[in-house]
Scaffold this motif. Structure first.
Motif, PDB file in Angstrom:
ATOM      1  N   ASP A   1       0.856  -1.182   0.000  1.00  0.00           N
ATOM      2  CA  ASP A   1       0.000   0.000   0.000  1.00  0.00           C
ATOM      3  C   ASP A   1       0.894   1.234   0.000  1.00  0.00           C
ATOM      4  O   ASP A   1       1.841   1.328   0.784  1.00  0.00           O
ATOM      5  N   VAL A   2       0.574   2.197  -0.876  1.00  0.00           N
ATOM      6  CA  VAL A   2       1.401   3.382  -1.055  1.00  0.00           C
ATOM      7  C   VAL A   2       0.538   4.626  -0.868  1.00  0.00           C
ATOM      8  O   VAL A   2      -0.569   4.710  -1.418  1.00  0.00           O
ATOM      9  N   ILE A   3       1.041   5.577  -0.090  1.00  0.00           N
ATOM     10  CA  ILE A   3       0.365   6.861   0.062  1.00  0.00           C
ATOM     11  C   ILE A   3       0.627   7.685  -1.192  1.00  0.00           C
ATOM     12  O   ILE A   3       1.772   7.957  -1.533  1.00  0.00           O
ATOM     13  N   ILE A   4      -0.434   8.063  -1.859  1.00  0.00           N
ATOM     14  CA  ILE A   4      -0.329   8.827  -3.098  1.00  0.00           C
ATOM     15  C   ILE A   4      -0.807  10.257  -2.846  1.00  0.00           C
ATOM     16  O   ILE A   4      -1.890  10.471  -2.310  1.00  0.00           O
ATOM     17  N   SER A   5       0.006  11.213  -3.232  1.00  0.00           N
ATOM     18  CA  SER A   5      -0.419  12.613  -3.239  1.00  0.00           C
ATOM     19  C   SER A   5      -0.465  13.071  -4.683  1.00  0.00           C
ATOM     20  O   SER A   5       0.543  12.973  -5.398  1.00  0.00           O
ATOM     21  N   GLY A   6      -1.607  13.555  -5.113  1.00  0.00           N
ATOM     22  CA  GLY A   6      -1.730  13.962  -6.506  1.00  0.00           C
ATOM     23  C   GLY A   6      -3.132  14.426  -6.823  1.00  0.00           C
ATOM     24  O   GLY A   6      -3.980  14.576  -5.928  1.00  0.00           O
ATOM     25  N   PRO A   7      -3.416  14.678  -8.087  1.00  0.00           N
ATOM     26  CA  PRO A   7      -4.719  15.223  -8.473  1.00  0.00           C
ATOM     27  C   PRO A   7      -5.834  14.199  -8.331  1.00  0.00           C
ATOM     28  O   PRO A   7      -5.657  13.019  -8.621  1.00  0.00           O
ATOM     29  N   ALA A   8      -6.971  14.670  -7.862  1.00  0.00           N
ATOM     30  CA  ALA A   8      -8.141  13.807  -7.720  1.00  0.00           C
ATOM     31  C   ALA A   8      -9.397  14.650  -7.861  1.00  0.00           C
ATOM     32  O   ALA A   8      -9.431  15.817  -7.468  1.00  0.00           O
ATOM     33  N   ASN A   9     -10.448  14.058  -8.443  1.00  0.00           N
ATOM     34  CA  ASN A   9     -11.747  14.739  -8.587  1.00  0.00           C
ATOM     35  C   ASN A   9     -12.522  14.606  -7.289  1.00  0.00           C
ATOM     36  O   ASN A   9     -13.509  13.879  -7.189  1.00  0.00           O
ATOM     37  N   ASP A  10     -12.079  15.345  -6.279  1.00  0.00           N
ATOM     38  CA  ASP A  10     -12.593  15.134  -4.927  1.00  0.00           C
ATOM     39  C   ASP A  10     -13.790  16.005  -4.555  1.00  0.00           C
ATOM     40  O   ASP A  10     -14.482  15.700  -3.591  1.00  0.00           O
ATOM     41  N   ILE A  11     -14.017  17.119  -5.246  1.00  0.00           N
ATOM     42  CA  ILE A  11     -14.909  18.142  -4.703  1.00  0.00           C
ATOM     43  C   ILE A  11     -16.086  18.377  -5.641  1.00  0.00           C
ATOM     44  O   ILE A  11     -15.917  18.558  -6.852  1.00  0.00           O
ATOM     45  N   ASN A  12     -17.294  18.378  -5.068  1.00  0.00           N
ATOM     46  CA  ASN A  12     -18.527  18.675  -5.796  1.00  0.00           C
ATOM     47  C   ASN A  12     -19.309  19.719  -5.010  1.00  0.00           C
ATOM     48  O   ASN A  12     -19.177  19.815  -3.788  1.00  0.00           O
ATOM     49  N   GLY A  13     -20.153  20.456  -5.703  1.00  0.00           N
ATOM     50  CA  GLY A  13     -20.995  21.402  -4.977  1.00  0.00           C
ATOM     51  C   GLY A  13     -21.709  22.358  -5.908  1.00  0.00           C
ATOM     52  O   GLY A  13     -21.501  22.371  -7.125  1.00  0.00           O
ATOM     53  N   LEU A  14     -22.584  23.179  -5.307  1.00  0.00           N
ATOM     54  CA  LEU A  14     -23.353  24.181  -6.036  1.00  0.00           C
ATOM     55  C   LEU A  14     -22.815  25.559  -5.673  1.00  0.00           C
ATOM     56  O   LEU A  14     -22.832  25.955  -4.503  1.00  0.00           O
ATOM     57  N   LEU A  15     -22.340  26.277  -6.673  1.00  0.00           N
ATOM     58  CA  LEU A  15     -21.838  27.632  -6.481  1.00  0.00           C
ATOM     59  C   LEU A  15     -22.903  28.608  -6.934  1.00  0.00           C
ATOM     60  O   LEU A  15     -23.481  28.456  -8.021  1.00  0.00           O
ATOM     61  N   LYS A  16     -23.176  29.622  -6.109  1.00  0.00           N
ATOM     62  CA  LYS A  16     -24.195  30.620  -6.425  1.00  0.00           C
ATOM     63  C   LYS A  16     -23.567  32.007  -6.361  1.00  0.00           C
ATOM     64  O   LYS A  16     -22.642  32.237  -5.565  1.00  0.00           O
ATOM     65  N   GLY A  17     -24.069  32.922  -7.186  1.00  0.00           N
ATOM     66  CA  GLY A  17     -23.495  34.254  -7.163  1.00  0.00           C
ATOM     67  C   GLY A  17     -24.390  35.289  -7.791  1.00  0.00           C
ATOM     68  O   GLY A  17     -25.389  34.989  -8.455  1.00  0.00           O
ATOM     69  N   VAL A  18     -24.007  36.549  -7.548  1.00  0.00           N
ATOM     70  CA  VAL A  18     -24.707  37.680  -8.134  1.00  0.00           C
ATOM     71  C   VAL A  18     -23.657  38.691  -8.570  1.00  0.00           C
ATOM     72  O   VAL A  18     -22.627  38.866  -7.913  1.00  0.00           O
TER      73      VAL A  18
END
Length: 986
Positions: free
Chosen positions: A795-812
């Motif tokens: 098992d190896v600890i990997i640091s790197g890019p991942a599609n980790d974040i989802n959400g709804l952004l709102k603005g005006v």
């Protein structure tokens, strides 16, 4: 950024930009001002636009010879001055074009040339690792999780209910200063040829653009060093720390280990302090050739064909050299800029910083990068006008094929090596009496700081000092000239210290002189950690005994990533007119794109040569036995001398028993290849509508789906596994690398805007927008199991890019623009333009467990991804509030413009790359720029531009508790820049 958001794509003449140095964005610096025709900004997506943006699209359209018939010549001469750098740099641009009428049509030819230099300087003051300690300073930092250079531990020491500990105070561990210069030299050439038939039904354009840019960086730094997670500081004898009413450190002099003659010279005290010098030079060349033809088949039927060939090359060379000593560090936080001074310890001689007797060679580090990129595209479209008065007005269909290939060769700063250390050897002999110099001296002879204490020779009896090897370092004064523009004290007496290298350190490195110096110094110093030093001359020994020469890039440091996209779209425009002057118009469309990514990634288990290789010094083997199999005693040999009183050590030297044996057995050098093709498909619908009531009110609405592709570098999952820093439990190996499974970020975009045009020169608007985003790419930390062909599994600890974040952004977004032509007299040239944007990005949690790996992501021993505060942090890179305000005056020959841009604080990273891996914000900041131009004649204009007129600084701060409180960690100050310009246009 558009509307305060990233995920903006940039194009040149409606075509993609691509380079060998990473990224998909256009550098506007590659295009001279005379070549710029217009800049188009799109906030909504239509089906005919090249996919790749979520927040918006910026398209730079260059001038063409047929834009303005006849002969034209234009150019500019500029002189640029930065008040911190205190040097001038020139810029010269020229463009000439002409058209020629023939019996077949009109030919146009345009040539342009640009030569630009820029010299800048940045000063920074850093306050590092502020942590909670008992009010009497009787103990070190209270860590929510155990912490060392390998990262966070698993079991918390504190919870939100009992952190920070009652009665504690906040104290920085150490501090640092930097002064960095940047020299940019850009040369660009472009040629455009055009032909238009007499009837205008065929227009062909051939364009050529070549840009070569060199960036040269030199940085001098003085940095304290307490990064083992255990050690801490104390007030200098005779002084105390000053705190504010909230228990935060305000002022004091930091020191360490006073009275401990094992840890510093004669027990005077002092924090280990590195004088670091870093040089980097990058040369990039980009060449873009494109052809397009626009054809009118009938009055209602049109077509367009485009072809593009782009090549880009990058060469980047970097070198670090570090010396070290001991200092007391004065830190005063009572002003807006931290006031940091490095002081000689109490009792040190008056020439402590200038004699060279107290600075030992500490480490070297180099990196080389050589990249090549290519882009080929072919696109075409057909348009047909359906009707002039029916509801459906126009239909357009088209397609595009593009192939990108990028070859990356990057050693990626993987060759840190210790030149010497007080706890290691001197004169070529180690304290354990190994080394080529032992015969001449009759064994190890302790050096200048040895006082005869038991075992002291293993703690502070060694080191190679600058007076012993004077040719590789010199006393320099980078901080003597107006550091932080006088807003902070000169950080060291005389503004100088001993730094590695000659006047042209980088050229010495490229000529091989630095490698020779490193070999000589490290042989004298006999540090066990010297063998990894330098990228040149490396090889890789495999499990079967074969050897691969790196020259200088090892197999795992080379990647070739190819991305092929095939897209097709259809767009239907509609519209109708109502009684009273009102109208409705818009478009609906669908774009389909298929993406194929291929890459031959190579991941290498640790190289056995680090411990096992035979290393001869004057005929004596100071390395392993060379059989390709790492033994426990070969690892222990590297750790000799470590662990004594006051002696730093590599973290793997703390391994014992079964974990040490497992660590040794993992050094097989085996390669794991991954050459899978990755495919993903996207259907991207879009709908845009515009209603105009005919009386100045315009309402717009849009719904669309967009993607933002990862940079090709992120697909490269190559690298070499190394020790994770986890001594007692958990995976032994870790690596920072790419991710073959990373996907584009996707978003559904919703926009509704109201615009009111109350005069020919006045507008006010309000826009509401929302973006439902999935798969934001962040730097994640996860766990992946790798198994080699021989059966080694880990098992190896990997640091790197991942599609980790989802959400709804709102603005005006609110915008106002008006020219005050109703004012009397000369005042009627005044005007203003202002935009305010509010963003709510609270729906984007930063995960504590990254999705980067597939197995064991929630098992015991899983590394903490974003530290103790990760789950409560907002989306990185987004400010709640953004303001852009411009005041202008345009009348007659005079043009004056002042622009102020401001954004509220935002998260830079939920987990810094460097110890102590803190969540870091950039504080709220703004910048005022201005221009004044005066037309001497209709063809000659003189002007001056000013940038950063208010001397604004960039302030970083780190999160310190569960309530989100922060403390200042760094202040960066840049030049105020003035450019004097003469332009002509005939």
């Amino acid at each position: 950024m558009i509307r305060g958001l990233p995920y903006v794509s940039s194009q040149l003449n409606g075509r993609d930009i691509f380079s060998a140095n990473g990224g998909r964005a256009l550098s506007f610096e590659d295009v001279s001002p005379e070549l710029v025709g217009r800049v188009e900004t799109y906030k909504n997506i239509t089906a005919d636009q090249i996919e790749g943006h979520i927040a918006g699209l910026v398209n730079l359209v260059t001038r063409k010879p047929l834009d303005r018939r006849g002969f034209r010549i234009a150019g500019s001469v500029e002189a640029n001055y930065g008040d911190l750098r205190q040097e001038w740099s020139p810029t010269f641009n020229i463009l000439a074009s002409d058209t020629f009428e023939t019996g077949q049509g009109t030919f146009g030819l345009q040539l342009s040339y640009s030569k630009s230099e820029l010299k800048s300087r940045t000063d920074s003051s850093q306050v590092i690792d502020s942590c909670f300690r008992p009010a009497d300073l009787s103990a070190g930092c209270a860590r929510i999780f155990p912490l060392n250079s390998g990262g966070f531990g698993d079991q918390p020491n504190f919870t939100p209910d009992n952190f920070p500990p009652a009665g504690s105070v906040l104290v920085p561990q150490y501090a640092g200063v930097r002064s960095t210069t940047l020299d940019r030299d850009r040369e660009a050439f472009s040629a455009v040829g055009q032909f238009e038939t007499l009837d205008g039904d065929l227009v062909m354009t051939l364009e050529f653009l070549r840009s070569e840019t060199t960036f040269a960086t030199e940085e001098f730094a003085l940095l304290g060093r307490i990064d083992d997670g255990v050690s801490t500081n104390q007030p200098r004898p005779g002084t105390t720390y000053e705190f504010d009413e909230n228990g935060r450190f305000v002022n004091g002099i930091l020191t360490q280990n006073v009275g401990n003659a094992y840890a510093n010279p004669f027990g005077r005290g002092g924090i280990p302090t590195d004088s670091l010098r870093f040089l980097r030079e990058a040369n990039s060349v980009t060449q873009d050739i494109s052809f397009d033809a626009q054809m009118n088949f009938t009055e209602r039927f049109r077509g367009k064909v485009e072809m593009q060939s782009l090549r880009s090359n990058l060469r980047r060379d970097s070198v670090f050299g570090a010396l070290s000593t001991w200092t007391d560090i004065s830190v005063d936080l009572r002003g807006s800029t931290p006031d940091i001074q490095f002081l000689a310890p109490v009792g040190a001689p008056s020439d402590y910083f200038t004699s060279g007797l107290n600075n030992y060679y500490w480490f070297g580090l180099d990196s080389q990068e050589k990249n090549e990129g290519e882009l080929y595209t072919l696109a075409g479209s057909l348009e047909y006008d359906l009707s002039e008065d029916g509801f459906f007005r126009r239909v357009e269909v088209g397609g595009r094929w593009a192939a990108r290939d990028r070859i990356n060769r990057n050693t990626n700063f993987s060759t840190w090596g210790n030149l010497s250390a007080p706890w290691a050897g001197r004169a070529g002999c180690a304290p354990w009496n190994e080394g080529p110099g032992c015969a001449a001296t009759g064994g190890f002879v302790p050096g200048r700081y040895y006082t005869g204490l038991p075992g002291q020779e293993f703690a502070i009896g060694g080191g190679v000092f600058t007076d012993e090897f004077p040719s590789a370092a010199a006393y320099r004064t980078p901080f003597a000239d107006n550091f932080q523009r006088g807003e902070a004290s000169t950080p060291i007496a005389g503004g100088g210290a001993f730094f590695y290298g000659g006047d042209d350190f980088l050229q010495e490195y490229l000529d091989g002189v630095t490698d020779q110096q490193w070999d000589a110094i490290s042989t004298l110093g006999q540090s066990p950690e010297r063998f990894n030093l330098g990228v040149n001359g490396r090889s890789r020994t495999r499990l079967d005994g074969s050897t691969v020469q790196c020259d200088p890039f090892c197999p795992e440091e080379i990647s070739d990533v190819t991305e092929i996209t095939s897209a097709a779209y259809a767009r239907l425009d509609f519209g109708t007119d109502f009684d009273g002057g009102a109208s409705l118009s818009g478009n609906i469309g669908l774009r389909y794109v298929r993406t194929n990514v291929s890459n031959d990634s190579v991941l290498a288990f640790p190289d056995p040569a680090r411990f096992d290789a035979i290393r001869l010094e004057n005929g004596v083997n100071v390395g392993g036995n060379g059989d390709g199999v790492v033994q426990v005693d070969e690892v222990q040999a590297v750790c000799r001398g470590a662990g004594g009183p006051g002696v730093p050590q590599q973290a793997f030297c703390q391994l014992t028993g079964a974990r040490l044996a497992e660590f040794a057995a993992l050094h097989t050098g085996e390669l794991i290849r991954d050459n899978r093709d990755i495919n993903f498909d996207h259907f991207l619908p879009s709908f845009n509508v515009r209603y105009d009531n005919g009386s100045g009110l315009v309402i717009r609405g849009a719904v669309s789906k967009g993607i933002s592709r990862p940079d090709l570098n992120l697909f490269n999952a190559s690298g070499t596994l190394g020790f994770s820093g986890r001594v007692n439990d958990g995976p032994l190996l870790s690596v920072r690398t790419g991710n073959r499974n990373v996907l584009p970020t996707e978003a559904w975009n919703y926009d509704l805007s109201f615009e009111y045009y109350f005069s020919n020169v006045g507008q006010i608007s309000l826009a509401l927008f929302a973006k439902d985003i999935t798969g934001i790419i962040s730097n994640g930390t996860g766990l992946v199991n790798y198994t080699t062909a021989s059966g080694t599994s880990q098992d190896v600890i990997i640091s790197g890019p991942a599609n980790d974040i989802n959400g709804l952004l709102k603005g005006v977004e609110f915008a106002y623009q008006q020219t005050f032509d109703f004012l009397p007299g000369f005042l009627d040239g005044l005007g203003t333009a202002a935009t305010y944007t509010y963003i709510d990005a609270s729906d984007f949690p930063n995960p504590n467990i990254s999705g980067i790996g597939s197995p064991s992501v929630n098992s015991s021993g899983q590394p903490l991804n974003n530290g103790p505060f990760g789950g409560q942090l907002p989306l990185a890179g987004t400010s709640k509030h953004t303001v852009n305000a411009t005041l202008f005056y345009e009348k007659g020959p005079l043009s004056v413009r002042a622009a102020y841009n401001w954004r509220s604080d935002f998260l830079v990273t939920p987990r810094d790359d460097l110890f102590p891996f803190s969540a870091t914000y950039q504080d709220a900041s703004g910048q005022l720029d201005g221009t004044i131009f005066y037309n001497l004649t209709p063809n000659i204009k003189l002007g001056v531009q000013g940038v950063n007129l208010l001397d604004e600084t960039t302030n970083l701060s780190t999160v310190i508790d569960f309530d989100g409180n922060r403390t200042t960690s760094a202040v960066f100050r840049n030049d105020r820049r003035y450019t004097f310009i003469a332009r002509f246009n005939f």
